[in-house]
Design a protein around this motif. Sequence first.
Motif, PDB file in Angstrom:
ATOM      1  N   ILE A  82      44.177   1.433  -0.285  1.00  0.00           N
ATOM      2  CA  ILE A  82      45.159   2.111   0.567  1.00  0.00           C
ATOM      3  C   ILE A  82      44.413   2.858   1.663  1.00  0.00           C
ATOM      4  O   ILE A  82      43.421   3.537   1.388  1.00  0.00           O
ATOM      5  CB  ILE A  82      45.964   3.143  -0.253  1.00  0.00           C
ATOM      6  N   PHE A  84      45.345   5.612   4.663  1.00  0.00           N
ATOM      7  CA  PHE A  84      46.322   6.429   5.382  1.00  0.00           C
ATOM      8  C   PHE A  84      45.912   6.500   6.849  1.00  0.00           C
ATOM      9  O   PHE A  84      44.755   6.797   7.164  1.00  0.00           O
ATOM     10  CB  PHE A  84      46.374   7.846   4.795  1.00  0.00           C
ATOM     11  N   LYS A  96      50.685   1.667  15.725  1.00  0.00           N
ATOM     12  CA  LYS A  96      51.816   1.172  14.919  1.00  0.00           C
ATOM     13  C   LYS A  96      52.462  -0.024  15.640  1.00  0.00           C
ATOM     14  O   LYS A  96      52.802  -1.037  15.017  1.00  0.00           O
ATOM     15  CB  LYS A  96      52.829   2.310  14.735  1.00  0.00           C
ATOM     16  N   ASN A 108      52.399  -4.565   5.054  1.00  0.00           N
ATOM     17  CA  ASN A 108      51.694  -4.404   3.773  1.00  0.00           C
ATOM     18  C   ASN A 108      51.868  -5.606   2.841  1.00  0.00           C
ATOM     19  O   ASN A 108      51.150  -5.729   1.861  1.00  0.00           O
ATOM     20  CB  ASN A 108      52.104  -3.101   3.087  1.00  0.00           C
ATOM     21  N   LYS A 114      46.399  -1.671   2.028  1.00  0.00           N
ATOM     22  CA  LYS A 114      47.746  -1.270   2.466  1.00  0.00           C
ATOM     23  C   LYS A 114      47.657  -0.057   3.387  1.00  0.00           C
ATOM     24  O   LYS A 114      46.882   0.877   3.131  1.00  0.00           O
ATOM     25  CB  LYS A 114      48.634  -0.907   1.258  1.00  0.00           C
ATOM     26  N   TYR A 116      49.445   3.193   5.261  1.00  0.00           N
ATOM     27  CA  TYR A 116      50.569   4.138   5.270  1.00  0.00           C
ATOM     28  C   TYR A 116      50.380   5.100   6.439  1.00  0.00           C
ATOM     29  O   TYR A 116      49.370   5.796   6.506  1.00  0.00           O
ATOM     30  CB  TYR A 116      50.652   4.904   3.947  1.00  0.00           C
ATOM     31  N   ILE A 118      51.114   8.380   8.055  1.00  0.00           N
ATOM     32  CA  ILE A 118      51.575   9.676   7.554  1.00  0.00           C
ATOM     33  C   ILE A 118      51.136  10.733   8.579  1.00  0.00           C
ATOM     34  O   ILE A 118      50.210  10.501   9.363  1.00  0.00           O
ATOM     35  CB  ILE A 118      51.000   9.926   6.132  1.00  0.00           C
ATOM     36  N   PHE A 126      58.580  11.639   1.373  1.00  0.00           N
ATOM     37  CA  PHE A 126      57.648  10.581   1.781  1.00  0.00           C
ATOM     38  C   PHE A 126      56.212  10.940   1.384  1.00  0.00           C
ATOM     39  O   PHE A 126      55.448  10.097   0.907  1.00  0.00           O
ATOM     40  CB  PHE A 126      57.762  10.333   3.291  1.00  0.00           C
ATOM     41  N   HIS A 129      55.830  10.317  -2.247  1.00  0.00           N
ATOM     42  CA  HIS A 129      55.752   8.867  -2.469  1.00  0.00           C
ATOM     43  C   HIS A 129      54.342   8.348  -2.142  1.00  0.00           C
ATOM     44  O   HIS A 129      53.738   7.604  -2.926  1.00  0.00           O
ATOM     45  CB  HIS A 129      56.805   8.168  -1.597  1.00  0.00           C
ATOM     46  N   CYS A 130      53.823   8.766  -0.982  1.00  0.00           N
ATOM     47  CA  CYS A 130      52.496   8.274  -0.558  1.00  0.00           C
ATOM     48  C   CYS A 130      51.419   8.713  -1.547  1.00  0.00           C
ATOM     49  O   CYS A 130      50.545   7.919  -1.920  1.00  0.00           O
ATOM     50  CB  CYS A 130      52.149   8.823   0.824  1.00  0.00           C
ATOM     51  N   THR A 139      41.233   5.007  -2.012  1.00  0.00           N
ATOM     52  CA  THR A 139      41.994   5.476  -0.852  1.00  0.00           C
ATOM     53  C   THR A 139      41.064   5.931   0.265  1.00  0.00           C
ATOM     54  O   THR A 139      40.061   6.593   0.021  1.00  0.00           O
ATOM     55  CB  THR A 139      42.884   6.670  -1.292  1.00  0.00           C
TER      56      THR A 139
END
Length: 459
Positions: A82, A84, A96, A108, A114, A116, A118, A126, A129-130, A139
């Motif tokens: 992951i 961020f 983005k 993803n 993946k 995310y 943020i 959110f 969740h993250c 990470t």
Amino acid sequence: MKLNYANMLNTPGTKIQITAQELDAQAPQIKTLITRLNKGEGDNRDRGVPMIGWQTYARELTAADIRKIQDAARKLADSCEIVFIIGIGGSYLGPKAVIEAAHGKNYNDVLPAKLYFIGCDTDPEFYAHCLKMAEGRKTGAVVISKSGTTTEPAIAFRFVRQLIEKKQGARARDYIIAVTDAKKGALRQLAAAEGYRSFVIPDNIGGRFSAITPAGLVPIAVAGIDIAAYVRGYIEAAPLIDSADLYQNPAALYALLRFLAWQKGAAVEYQVTNSSFFESNLAWTMQLEPESEGHQGHGLHVAPAVFPRDLHSIGQIIQQGPRNLIEIATKILEPRADLAVPESAGDTDGLNYIPQNKLTLKDLNNMAIDGPLAAHYADGVPNMTIELDSITPFELGRYHYMLMKATALQGYLLGHNPFIQPGVQFWKDRLFALAGKPGYEKQTAEYRKNKPEKNIISI
Ligand code: PA5
């Protein structure tokens, strides 16, 4: 890439009347303004710095610079499950837009590491969740903030940094890339102290013009996208987009047509596309144009729309609501896939004419722009279409440079500096007063005293 602006002229049923003669009359003024912009002249300073570096940055990047970004990004993506991507505004919307254009909204589903985004919000659900997603998974983070003190990404980085440090201990620095200013900012100091790999957003490039800098390039490269091609898009677009000849330069025509529309009473601009992959590019434009134009009572409100989806909600008001709007569509001519619409026995839905007319989904999708725009024009909505051959990093580079140039020129036409955003400080001050930030004691006390309690009704 082409700009088709026929539907911006002589639109029936609206006071937003633009003629070819008016364009001719403005050509010398455009020539002067583009020449000044190219030379870095005019009202373009932020805290004393002329904010025009985005015009030449792509050309100044060396192959070694690009390789360095690619290497750091690959290392991070390869070592993480992951990543961020932390940033907001200009430190978020550009990457983005490119990542979604390349991989789709469900990026993803295809990316091994993946991503995310943020720090572009403060939504505790959110965040929770993250952080849960990151449990037990390797990470990393790309933290992007030119100032290093923007509230939302700085809060996000506190959470993510804590998480990475807890997992990796002394090796946390290997999992964090910082993208920030060269010397002054808080994040620069932290990056130096902690030994993070870091890249520079130059002083002379503001947030909404920064997709071409490491603010865009690092996360785009983490998503495995060819950043050299994206950079080449800017470079190869420049001769046309920097041209002082109105009729050679789509950015100049785009800016002038929007300016004239605004002068004649347009208040709203729908930014439209027929590609869900492209939708985040509309969000990028929704920052670039209004933040640059919305000064001193100037500017168009920008609203996004994906056709045909949103025609089934806002189609009515575009067709027959107040005649104070224009539309700008970006149409993707050659999508990366096309499908034949199946024939159906019995033809119960009456759609067999589509395959029988040899129309594919791609044809229909292009018609979902052309048909509605013709109908809107007939009912008083001037519109123009940017035709992108396809969605590639190269085309996106050309497209972004075109819109940046058009936006800067628009500011010059409106007669204000398009590279600052003094208005945003007002809402920031109010938020800081609410939160009791040190230095805002007087405003906080005033707010607490006058806290509105009237005119509230429970439901
Ligand atoms: O266009 C802008 O300048 C803003 O949208 C900024 O990019 C945004 O506020 C983020 O700023 P920073 O990169 O300093 O965190």
